[in-house]
Design a protein around this motif. Sequence first.
Motif: not given
Length: 341
Positions: A107-117
Motif C-alpha cells: 500500500g505504499g503507493n496509496h499511502l503516498l497519495h492520501i498524504l500528498r492529497r
Amino acid sequence: MNVVKSAARLKPQDYASDQEVRWCPGCGDYGILRAVQRTLADAGADTASTVFVSGIGCSSRFPYYLSTYGFHTIHGRAPALATGIKLANPALDVWIATGDGDGLSIGGNHLLHILRRNVDVQILLFNNEIYGLTKGQASPTSRLGTRSPSTPGGSSEAPVSASAFALGAGGRFVARVIDTSQKDMVEVLKRAHDHRGASFVEIFQNCIVYNDGVFAPFADKTVAADRQIHVSHGEPLLFGRDHCQGIRLKPGSIALEAVTIGDNGITEADILVHDETNRALASMLAAMEPPAMPVALGVLYCNPALAVGDRLTAAEEEAVTPTTADFDALLRRGDTWTVPS
Ligand SMILES: Cc1ncc(C[n+]2csc(CCOP(=O)(O)OP(=O)(O)O)c2C)c(N)n1
Ligand code: SF4
C-alpha cells in the motif's frame, strides 16, 4: 477530522463492539485500541458518523472491535477506500488503521497519495517491523539483519522510516508514539483528530510473537529517559534524567547532535526549541536513532494546509455531489460507439 457529537455522553467502553478480540495475548494492538476508544469518548464522537477503514493484517482487524462503522478492505487499499468515503460524505469522521506491511509494502503507493492529497482522515500506522498476520516475514521497516522466515540469513535491505516517508510524501501532520504509553498516545491521537487534513501517527507496536522486544532498546522503561525525547512545540529539545541532555545544531553543519548541558560550556541556550511547523527540523528529528541520538516522540510536524475536499474544482464538486441522475440515460447519452463486427 469532522466530529459529529454523540447525543449521549459515551464512555470509552461504549466504543467497543461485541466482537471477540482475536489478537494474541500481550499484543501491542490492545493498547492502541484502548487509546482510540478513550480518544473517541473524549471527543464525544458519534458512532454513526465515524468510520474506521483498514487493509489486511493483524492491525487491520481494528474496525471489528469498534462500535463505529468499519470497512476491512483489501491489502494496502485502505487509503483509496477512505478517500472515496471522505469525498462522498465529508461529514464523516474517517480513520485508517494500517500496518507497516499493509501501508508501506503493497500500500505504499496509496499511502503516498492520501498524504500528498491531504485528505482529511486520521492514519494510524501500527509499526511492528514485521508481517504479523502471515507469521513473521520481514517488512519494509524491518531493520538490517532481521531474521525471519523470508530473510533466514538476516535482512540485507535498508529499512524505510514510516515518519520520514510521511514527511517526504507531503504529510502535514506527522507524529510518533509507543504502544505502551497510554497517556502520550491519547494526547497525540487527540491532536491528530483535531487536525484538519491527513494526520499520520506512527505507533511503535510490539508483536509479542514474531518480533518481541524490537523496540526495547529505546522503549524499555530502564532506558527510556536517555533513549527517548518527547517533543513539544515551543519547548527546548531536552531529554535524559533531570533533562540534562539536549539536541542542538552541530556547529558548522546542518545536522543535529545530542549534547550534555554543562559539558564544554554548553548551556540550555544552545539547545534547539521545537518548532512543529518546521518540516526540515521534523525530518531531522524523525531520522534520529539510538545509540547516538534518542528516538523523537510526539508531534514532529504539524502545519495545516487546505485539505483536498476543501479545494475541489468545479468539475470535481459536480462529480461528488449526489444527484438523482438517471443511470440508464447516462449510459445511453451518446458517448458510446459501436464496434463493427
Ligand atoms: C494481495 C495480497 N498479498 C498478500 C497478502 C498476504 N498478507 C496478508 S497481511 C500481510 C502483511 C501484514 O503485515 P502488516 O501490515 O505489517 O500487519 P500486521 O499483521 O503486522 O499487523 C500480507 C503480506 C494478502 N492478504 N493479499
Ligand atoms: S501476530 Fe503479532 S501483531 Fe499479530 S496479533 Fe499476534 S502479537 Fe499482535
